[in-house]
Structure formats: structure tokens, C-alpha cells
Design an enzyme around this catalytic site. Structure first.
Site, PDB file in Angstrom:
ATOM      1  N   CYS A 151       0.861  -1.175   0.000  1.00 35.96           N
ATOM      2  CA  CYS A 151       0.000   0.000   0.000  1.00 35.96           C
ATOM      3  C   CYS A 151       0.906   1.235   0.000  1.00 35.96           C
ATOM      4  CB  CYS A 151      -0.908   0.018   1.231  1.00 35.96           C
ATOM      5  SG  CYS A 151      -2.004   1.442   1.186  1.00 35.96           S
TER       6      CYS A 151
ATOM      7  N   ASP B 140      -6.378  10.407  -4.632  1.00 34.31           N
ATOM      8  CA  ASP B 140      -5.706   9.391  -3.828  1.00 34.31           C
ATOM      9  C   ASP B 140      -4.406   9.034  -4.546  1.00 34.31           C
ATOM     10  OD1 ASP B 140      -5.286   7.633  -1.823  1.00 34.31           O
ATOM     11  OD2 ASP B 140      -7.078   6.417  -2.165  1.00 34.31           O
ATOM     12  N   ASN B 141      -3.510   8.419  -3.794  1.00 32.33           N
ATOM     13  CA  ASN B 141      -2.278   7.892  -4.385  1.00 32.33           C
ATOM     14  C   ASN B 141      -1.457   8.944  -5.122  1.00 32.33           C
ATOM     15  OD1 ASN B 141      -2.688   5.256  -3.394  1.00 32.33           O
ATOM     16  ND2 ASN B 141      -4.218   4.920  -4.984  1.00 32.33           N
TER      17      ASN B 141
HETATM   18  N1  MTE Z   1      -9.960  -1.835  -5.623  1.00 31.69           N
HETATM   19  C1  MTE Z   1     -11.221  -1.527  -5.329  1.00 31.69           C
HETATM   20  N2  MTE Z   1     -12.190  -1.882  -6.200  1.00 31.69           N
HETATM   21  N3  MTE Z   1     -11.548  -0.878  -4.184  1.00 31.69           N
HETATM   22  C2  MTE Z   1     -10.572  -0.496  -3.295  1.00 31.69           C
HETATM   23  O1  MTE Z   1     -10.906   0.083  -2.239  1.00 31.69           O
HETATM   24  N4  MTE Z   1      -8.156  -0.382  -2.830  1.00 31.69           N
HETATM   25  C3  MTE Z   1      -6.874  -0.256  -3.509  1.00 31.69           C
HETATM   26  C4  MTE Z   1      -6.590  -1.499  -4.333  1.00 31.69           C
HETATM   27  N5  MTE Z   1      -7.701  -1.852  -5.127  1.00 31.69           N
HETATM   28  C5  MTE Z   1      -9.222  -0.768  -3.618  1.00 31.69           C
HETATM   29  C6  MTE Z   1      -8.970  -1.498  -4.806  1.00 31.69           C
HETATM   30  C7  MTE Z   1      -5.752  -0.050  -2.634  1.00 31.69           C
HETATM   31  S1  MTE Z   1      -5.486   1.561  -2.136  1.00 31.69           S
HETATM   32  C8  MTE Z   1      -4.850  -1.023  -2.339  1.00 31.69           C
HETATM   33  S2  MTE Z   1      -3.447  -0.677  -1.445  1.00 31.69           S
HETATM   34  C9  MTE Z   1      -5.069  -2.398  -2.770  1.00 31.69           C
HETATM   35  O2  MTE Z   1      -6.294  -2.555  -3.455  1.00 31.69           O
HETATM   36  C10 MTE Z   1      -5.070  -3.320  -1.572  1.00 31.69           C
HETATM   37  O3  MTE Z   1      -5.291  -4.631  -1.973  1.00 31.69           O
HETATM   38  P1  MTE Z   1      -5.600  -5.721  -0.845  1.00 31.69           P
HETATM   39  O4  MTE Z   1      -6.719  -5.197   0.003  1.00 31.69           O
HETATM   40  O5  MTE Z   1      -5.927  -6.972  -1.570  1.00 31.69           O
HETATM   41  O6  MTE Z   1      -4.333  -5.858  -0.048  1.00 31.69           O
END
Ligand code: MTE
Length: 916
Positions: A171, A305-306
Site C-alpha cells: 500500500c 488518492d495515491n
Molecule cells: N480496488 C477496489 N475496487 N476498491 C478499493 O478500495 N483499494 C486499492 C486497491 N484496489 C481498492 C482497490 C488499494 S489503495 C490497495 S493498497 C489495494 O487494493 C489493496 O489490496 P488488498 O486489500 O488486496 O491488499
């Protein structure tokens, strides 16, 4: 099963699904999927027997324990998701964001079991039952020659080749707690375990894209991914560059298995992106759609974000910088080089040789261990350790278990996918470092620090690069060494920088509490002490930050959810903030928001609302009302879209309406129109003079932003079209107004109410200080309203004036006279001017509206100057000898203060001057 060739047929024209079907190899019959599915049950079992490890040169995942739905998740929308109780929740109960304790993660080894894999969910986990998995569809479209939709059944059984390889997901917020200790960012506090590695099986993204045929001639440059999760600001979506997506060295995967099992719900069941070498945020879960486009994703989650914004941008400033947020230069894709110390663990103690600490410690050593990773497929090429704050360094041993998969036989399969590692140079996984250090060297050091370097010679920096989202934190990882003596035994105690979430502990917190300056380049400790033993003297440059305590330390009572539920009415209302229970009874009378605001919170966890709208002063009053700690957490109810209830607003529950229009009415104000879910027959349910709360979530942190507004539409409007209209002034650095302004049409917004201490009941009757209607309220009848407002403060006043005007029109008896004094800066700032003119026409003698401008243009013929004593004395004067009059005020703080002082000076009573 024999696999058909994975290369797509060469088709050059645009095609529809039918064409696609005719050109694709035939879909294997359903039974094939079913028999496959039978062999690969969705429940947690070890897919490959443990003894299989002996014959394989590479690691296989350890068997995960059985997990169950935890009681704390039962009342949340994730009540279908089994989880490991060891995971540390970083954002309360819901949504689920978590990391494993660092030691548990590290000791699990190279491959993380899915139950300990970190989780980052922006909202609720979509429920996908086993039976629905084969029919889950993925659409690939946008700027492509052959858009297509494919079911998971087709994806899994060989239309495209499946591959398996290990990938470490990280993350972007990993290690963010350290940034939050230096200065609060807009993100929650990850420790150093926001990193995990699994074997992922799926179809290479480039195969799907090659099949669809991106149209570069039409400007195709990006690939957007959309998830199925419904979030406050739309679906989760993001994008990467098309060139990367087509590059085999980047290894982007459309994955349906994790360590050989179908994906668990938290990790994207049944389909997700896995983007090696990039931040986890790009690996979209619950994947529904892949869109090839000319521009990057326009999703909120891609823009807000990010990102690593320049360090000088503060959280406050960032609220007013849409162009900066959209600047792709600040978007994070590849991970940066990072490392952490896992062994010794935080608070681990190591006894020094010889019970009295005088033995020959040089004989014994301690092996320091940890992890390192880098991004973009770059290999970590060295890891270095310092015991003297960077003056000298020691080279650690580095092991790369990922390389063992390169030894797999050509074409060897694992979990139904070809092991695809040897063909590329890239490194997608974390590596481990270790260094045995003589104990006496550790004993003489103040701290131990690690840094890694990757093959592009990028090295972890000494100092933190703080940024508003607190992402990509990668300074040298520092563990402080304390030499302690207990019961005659001398030992070393190790202190990591932080502990995740709100967990106390870590040298950063300690140094900060002691008044040290974490940004002084010396970890908050005196540079002069360098080299001398006995760490910890701080450069006390600033007062320790004062945290406002809302608890009474003497209160020890544990309160159950049932006891709380028994106090959810008007009598003795109890409510919960941050897990603590408060009794609001004694404050029913004096609460500035009226008794209603306490009664409406009764029996509930109102942490979000409370923290979002209360001042530090209000928080400081809380210990007086603190009565205990809630023994088991209760979850706050999720917002609903109520289509069937006759009244939209509910005082205790958030309800959703869609933003359907935005009409700018001045250079800085906009009318936002929301469509009620129940259509024109649904009443808003807002008494005249009261307000409602709007809740939005910060797109990056999901922190609640809550503000109160009075709509300009009402249930009594002649034309009722099922909408709610709110006039809002957009402030350059207003968190709520900026978030609202950038909210796309069609998005849901949450509402709750009504709220307020004043209600106009009609016929001059006003209820004051009550809990809605006349409950607990004092009712008085007024013959004249003096309304004083400034800027957008006109809205609550206008609601009352509009209701009175309706009475005039209907010839209603007892409707009071109204004088409105409306202050603004320039003529173009006057809000609702036409509406006010209309009301004046209706009111005739009974209504006068006076506008005054502090910065009028040359052509302005009306009053000039601010709303001040002189104006109020001239226009209003002392209270009338006969007949009840009331002053209603709403405007900026400074104006309200002047108005109060002026009226009191003119002899008005405090109870006659009401501030909204
Ligand atoms: N995909 C969806 N659809 N919704 C989410 O909230 N979070 C993202 C990503 N993909 C997210 C997502 C984020 S910020 C991260 S760091 C990763 O998924 C985390 O994946 P994990 O929960 O399988 O570790």
C-alpha cells in the site's frame, strides 16, 4: 486440458460481440468449468499437498488457518467476510483496512497467507456468492478495435493462457504513521506491515489488450480499471499507461486466484488486477471493466488518492488545488525503494551476556533481520545497516526467494497457471536481509538504522519527504536501543518508530511527547550527544502538542451495548464517541445545537459527527459527561436510499440523495440540486428555520466531512419536483464546499436531520430550544421579525421569510412583519436577490429588505457600509414597547458579534436575539 493458442486472431476492423465470438476459439462447455471448480473449491484448503514442497525448488504457501466472520463485522455490510482476528484495524470497524502485526507477517515467510495479507478497502466488500463466480463478467472496451465482454468461466478455462507468479503488493501508505507523527496527513496510520506477497494466478493483461486491439491511432494511451464496489464518490477506478500494460516485463495480471485459491472477498473476489512493482492502489479489486482511453482515469480515487504532492502543500491548502491534484506528475505508480527492520521486534528484549551485564558480550551476536523492496521491477541490490547514524555502514546479506521460481521447469504449472518468472528480468517481490551484529556493538549504539538501494542506484533517504497524503514514506528505518537493567539482568530493549493505527508506542511518539522536534534532522535528539552513550536527550524546541482529552480518567465503568440501547430515547440520552459513553442529560438545556442534537444521537456511535463539527473547546467539556467505556463496539448504521418512506430526512440515520444539478448563481456560490430517492411525493421533512447535515467522505482518507445547511427549497413550495436545493458559497479552502464543488453529477450525498433550536410554526409562533416541533421547546408568538444576515447566511433567514410570505399571500392572520438587513461585499454577491424582491412585492407594507454593501460599485444606489451599530440603530433601534419582536441572525462570526453587541447596547434582551 489442451490450451488453445493465446495469440489473438488478427482482426483489424471494429467488431461487436458476435464477431468476437466467431473469431475466438470455442468456449469450453460449462461442465469443464464445473469440474475445474469442483477440484478447486472456494473454501480455504491447501491446494497442493504439503509434501509437494519437497519436489519443488521454490516456496509454496503455508496452510492458512480457518477463518470465520468476526462478531465486530456482523453489524457491518461486510458481515459475509471471514477475517483473521490478528489483523490490526486501522480505520475502526468499517470499512476494513488492516495490517498484520509485523512479527506475524514476517515470520510467515516469503509468501503471506491471505488471512494475514494487508487489506485496503475504501468501502464495503461486494458480496459475490460462489454460484455467481463463473458468470462474473469483465468488459474490455474504450479505444479498442474489438471491445468484448468475457465471463470468468471463459477466462479461467483456457481461452487465454493462465500464468502464476509471486507478487508483493504494497500500500502506498505503508509506514505512514511515521509521517503522521511529524505532522498529521490526510491518511490513516499504517505501520510497516502494509506489504504482503502471494502467488497470483490469472491471465496477462497484455493478452486481453492484444485481443481487444488498442487503437493508438485514435490516441489510446491509458488503461483504466473499474471495480464493482460502490463508494461515496463513485466506483473505485484508476489507470496506468498503455505502454506499461503491454510490456511483458511489467507483468500486469488479471488475477482470479491467490495462493492457489479463488480470491477471498477482501482481496477482490472473484477478479482483480495485480500490478507488480506499483503501489497497491493501482491493483483494482472486484474488477468489472477495463477501458482503453486517451487520458488518465477521471475517477475521484485516481485524482484525490495515491499522489505525492509537493511537500510545502498543507492539508488546508490542498483543499483548494484541483489542478494540482490532477497533475499527473504527482501521481504515484512505481513503488520507491524501502526497507524495514522486523527483528528485533518493537519492545523485544535481548539479555546481555553475563547476568550482570559484565560478561563477554563480544562472543555473542544478534542477527538483525528485515525486508526490502523496490518498484517498477527493479531489484534491491544492497541493504546497509548503520549503528552510528550514517557515519559508517555494514553490508547485510540479501536473499531473494523470488529467484527460486526462476528455477521452475519450462512450462511447469502451478494452480492451473504456467509459472512465468524465468522469462523476465524484473523483480516483483520483497527480499529479506539479515546481518549478525556482536551484542556489544548493539549495546554501545543508540540506535540501528537500515537503508536499501535498488539497481537504479536509488537509495532510501535519511530524512522524510512529508506530503499531504503521507504516501511513499521511505526514510531510513530507525530502531532505538535502550540499555536497561531489571532484576540484576542487563538487557537491550528495542523501540520501533511507531505502532500502527492508534496503538501507543514507538520512539517518535515518545520524542514528540517530550517536546522533541522530529523534523530537526536528528530524530528529535540533541546533535551534541552524537556518539555518547545514553540516548534520548531532546531538543525541546516546542511545547508538546496538547491533545485534548475527552475522558475522565477516574471513570472505569464498562457499559454494554444493551445498556446503551436502553438510553436511546429522550430520557437520559447516552451516546458514544471514540468508544467512550457520554450522558447528555445535563446538557439538554444548554447545548447550542438544541436538545434535539443530543436526543438524536442517543444510543448511537456518533464519533464521525461529533469530531467533525465540534470545536476544541467543546471537546474539552466532554470529561464532565463521560460515564464509561463501551465494552463491545457498536457499528454506526450505513446510509440508505429510502424510496418508500413518506419523509426523506431521518434524525438518526443518514440517507442518500443524488446530486443532479449544479447552477452557479454568483462568482462563488452555486445552487446544488439533489434528487430525493422517493420522487415528488416524498417530503423532505425539514421544519421551517431548521437545518440538515450533509456528509461527504474525504476521497483520500474517508474521513467524514459534515456541515449544516438550510435548503432554499421546502416542502411547502408550490412546485414540488422531488428535489432538494441548497445554495452554497464555495470557499477556496473549505473542505466541504470544495469536495461538493468537485463532486460529479449523479453521485450520492448523505443527509441527516432536522437539526436546530429554532422553528417557525406559523402565525408568528416560534418554538425555541426544543427537540423538534414543540417537544421540550418554549413557544412564543412574535409580531415582528428583524432578520440580519450576511453573505450565504441569508439561507436560514430566507427560509423563515419565505414561510411568512406564504402566510401573507394566503391572507393568514397573525403573520408577523419582517425587516431584513442583508450585508454583502459587492452587488454581485447578493444572493437570492430576485426571490427577495418577489417576497417584498407580496408583503407590501409588512416587508422591507435592506441591502448594504461594504464595497459597492459606482452605480450602487442602496446603503453603503457594513452591518454595524450605526446601521442597526438607524434601521431598528431599541426594542418596541409593545408587541413581541425577535431578531434572527446568521452571518460570518465577526458580523454576528457586532450584531449581538449592538442589540444589547440598544436595550434588547439576549433571549430576543437568536443566532442560527
Ligand atoms: N480496488 C477496489 N475496487 N476498491 C478499493 O478500495 N483499494 C486499492 C486497491 N484496489 C481498492 C482497490 C488499494 S489503495 C490497495 S493498497 C489495494 O487494493 C489493496 O489490496 P488488498 O486489500 O488486496 O491488499
Amino acid at each position: 486440458m489442451d490450451k488453445p493458442p493465446s495469440t489473438p486472431p488478427s482482426v483489424s476492423s471494429e467488431s461487436d460481440d458476435a464477431l468476437l465470438q466467431s473469431r475466438l476459439p470455442p468456449t469450453p462447455p460449462l461442465q469443464d468449468y464445473d469440474s475445474y471448480h469442483d477440484k478447486q473449491p472456494a473454501t480455504i484448503t491447501t491446494p497442493i499437498a504439503n509434501n509437494a514442497q519437497q519436489s519443488r525448488p521454490y516456496p509454496l504457501p503455508p496452510t492458512p488457518p480457518q477463518t470465520h466472520v468476526l462478531p465486530s463485522d456482523l453489524k457491518t455490510p461486510d458481515s459475509h467476510v471471514a477475517r483473521d482476528p490478528r489483523l490490526i484495524r486501522l480505520t475502526g470497524i468499517h470499512p476494513f483496512n488492516s495490517e498484520a502485526p509485523l512479527t506475524d507477517l514476517f515470520s510467515t515467510g516469503f509468501l503471506t497467507t491471505p488471512n494475514l495479507h494487508f487489506v485496503r478497502n475504501h468501502g464495503a466488500v461486494p458480496l459475490v456468492v460462489d454460484d455467481a463466480i463463473p458468470d462474473w463478467t469483465l468488459t474490455v472496451d474504450g479505444l479498442v478495435a474489438r471491445p468484448f465482454t468475457i465471463s470468468l468461466r471463459e477466462l479461467m478455462i483456457g481461452r487465454f493462457e493462465s500464468v502464476t507468479y509471486p507478487v508483493t503488493l504494497v500500500c502506498a501508505g505503508n509506514r505512514r504513521k511515521e509521517q503522521n507523527m511529524v505532522r498529521k496527513t490526510k491518511g490513516f496510520s499504517w505501520g510497516a506491515a502494509g506489504v504482503s506477497t502471494c502467488l497470483w494466478t490469472g491471465v496477462p493483461l497484455r493478452e486481453l489488450l492484444a485481443h481487444a486491439g488498442p487503437l493508438k491511432s485514435k490516441g489510446a494511451r491509458y488503461v483504466c480499471f473499474e471495480g464493482a464496489d460502490q463508494l461515496p464518490n463513485g466506483n473505485y477506478a484508476t489507470s496506468v499507461k498503455l505502454a506499461w500494460a503491454l510490456d511483458p516485463e511489467r507483468g500486469m495480471l488479471v488475477a482470479y486466484k491467490m495462493n492457489g485459491e479463488l480470491l477471498p472477498p477482501d482481496h477482490g473476489r472473484p477478479l482483480r488486477m495485480v500490478i507488480p512493482g506499483q503501489i497497491g492502489g493501482r491493483s483494482v479489486k472486484w474488477l468489472r471493466r477495463i477501458v482503453v482511453s486517451a487520458t488518465p482515469s477521471e475517477s475521484w480515487y485516481h485524482i484525490y488518492d495515491n499522489r505525492v504532492l509537493p511537500t510545502m502543500i498543507t492539508p488546508e491548502q490542498s483543499a483548494d488545488m484541483p489542478e494540482t491534484w490532477k497533475d499527473e506528475r504527482y501521481a504515484i505508480y512505481d513503488l520507491n525503494v524501502n526497507s524495514a527492520i522486523c527483528s528485533p521486534a518493537h519492545d523485544e528484549r535481548v539479555a546481555l551476556a553475563g547476568t550482570d551485564g559484565h560478561g563477554d558480550e563480544s562472543a555473542s551476536s544478534y542477527t538483525l533481520r528485515g525486508y526490502a523492496y523496490s518498484g517498477g521491477g527493479r531489484r534491491v541490490t544492497r541493504v546497509e545497516i548503520t549503528l552510528d547514524r550514517g557515519r559508517t555502514w555494514m553490508l547485510a546479506e540479501v536473499s531473494y526467494p523470488e529467484d527460486l521460481y526462476r528455477l521452475a521447469a519450462d512450462g511447469e504449472e502451478l494452480y492451473g497457471g504456467r509459472i512465468d518468472v524465468a522469462g523476465r528480468e524484473a523483480c516483483f517481490c520483497w527480499c529479506f536481509w539479515s546481518l549478525a551484529v556482536p551484542l556489544n556493538r548493539l549495546r554501545d549504539a543508540r540506535d540501528v538504522m537500515v537503508r536499501a538501494m535498488d539497481e537504479s542506484m536509488a537509495v532510501q533517504p535519511r530524512d522524510m519527504y512529508w506530503s499531504v497524503l503521507g504516501m511513499m514514506n521511505n526514510p531510513w528505518y530507525r530502531v532505538v536501543i535502550h540499555r536497561e537493567k531489571e532484576g540484576g539482568i542487563e538487557s537491550l530493549r528495542f523501540e520501533h518508530p511507531t505502532q500502527p493505527a492508534l496503538m501507543p508506542g514507538g520512539w517518535m511518539e515518545r520524542v514528540k511527547k517530550e517536546g522533541g522536534n522530529l523534523t530537526d534532522g536528528f530524530w528529535g535528539e540533541k546533535p551534541a550527544d552524537e556518539g555518547s552513550a545514553g540516548a534520548g536527550e531532546n531538543t525541546a524546541q516546542s511545547e508538546p502538542a496538547k491533545e485534548i482529552s475527552m475522558v475522565d480518567e477516574k471513570v472505569t465503568r464498562k457499559i454494554t451495548a444493551d445498556e446503551l440501547a436502553a438510553h436511546s430515547g429522550e430520557k437520559e440520552p447516552w451516546f458514544v464517541v471514540n468508544g467512550q459513553v457520554y450522558d447528555g442529560t445535563a446538557f439538554l438545556e444548554g447545548h447550542p445545537g438544541g436538545a434535539a442534537s443530543i436526543i438524536n444521537s442517543a444510543g448511537q456511535d456518533v464519533s464521525d459527527e461529533f469530531l467533525a463539527i465540534h470545536s476544541e473547546n467543546a471537546k474539552a467539556m466532554m470529561p464532565a459527561y463521560h460515564i464509561g467505556t463501551l465494552s463491545t463496539p457498536i457499528s454506526s448504521s450505513e446510509p440508505t436510499e429510502e424510496t418508500s418512506t413518506p419523509i426523506f430526512l431521518h434524525p438518526k440515520n443518514w440517507r442518500r440523495a443524488l446530486l443532479t444539478n449544479k447552477i452557479p448563481v454568483s462568482h462563488d456560490s452555486t445552487i446544488f440540486t439533489f434528487t430525493l430517492p422517493g420522487g415528488p411525493t416524498q417530503h423532505l421533512g425539514l421544519p421551517v428555520g431548521q437545518h440538515l447535515m450533509i456528509r461527504l467522505r474525504d476521497p483520500a482518507t474517508r474521513e467524514a466531512i459534515i456541515r449544516a445547511y438550510t435548503p432554499i427549497s421546502s416542502d411547502d413550495d408550490e412546485i414540488r419536483d422531488g428535489t432538494l436545493r441548497i445554495l452554497i458559497k464555495i470557499y477556496p479552502s473549505g473542505r466541504m464546499t470544495q469536495a461538493l464543488a468537485s463532486l460529479p453529477l449523479g453521485h450520492p450525498v448523505e443527509f441527516k436531520g432536522p437539526l436546530g433550536r429554532f422553528e417557525y410554526l406559523g402565525g408568528g409562533r416560534c418554538a425555541l430550544g426544543g427537540a423538534g416541533g414543540t417537544i421540550l421547546a418554549k413557544v412564543r408568538t412574535v409580531r415582528r421579525f428583524v432578520m440580519v444576515c450576511g453573505g450565504s447566511g441569508v439561507t436560514p433567514v430566507y427560509a423563515v421569510l419565505k414561510a411568512v410570505a406564504r402566510e401573507w399571500k394566503a391572507g393568514g392572520k397573525g403573520a408577523p412583519e419582517c425587516l431584513m438587513l442583508d450585508g454583502n461585499s459587492k452587488e454581485e454577491d447578493i444572493l437570492l436577490r430576485e426571490e427577495l424582491e418577489e417576497i417584498q412585492k407580496v408583503g407590501g407594507q409588512r416587508c422591507r429588505v435592506v441591502h448594504t454593501l461594504s464595497r459597492p460599485g459606482e452605480g450602487w444606489k442602496g446603503r453603503r457600509g457594513r452591518i454595524d451599530f450605526e446601521l442597526l440603530e438607524r434601521e431598528v433601534g431599541p426594542p418596541p414597547a409593545q408587541g413581541d419582536s425577535m431578531v434572527l441572525v446568521c452571518g460570518p462570526e465577526g458580523m454576528e458579534k457586532t450584531v449581538k453587541e449592538s442589540f444589547l447596547a440598544m436595550g434588547w434582551l439576549e433571549e430576543d436575539v437568536f443566532f442560527f
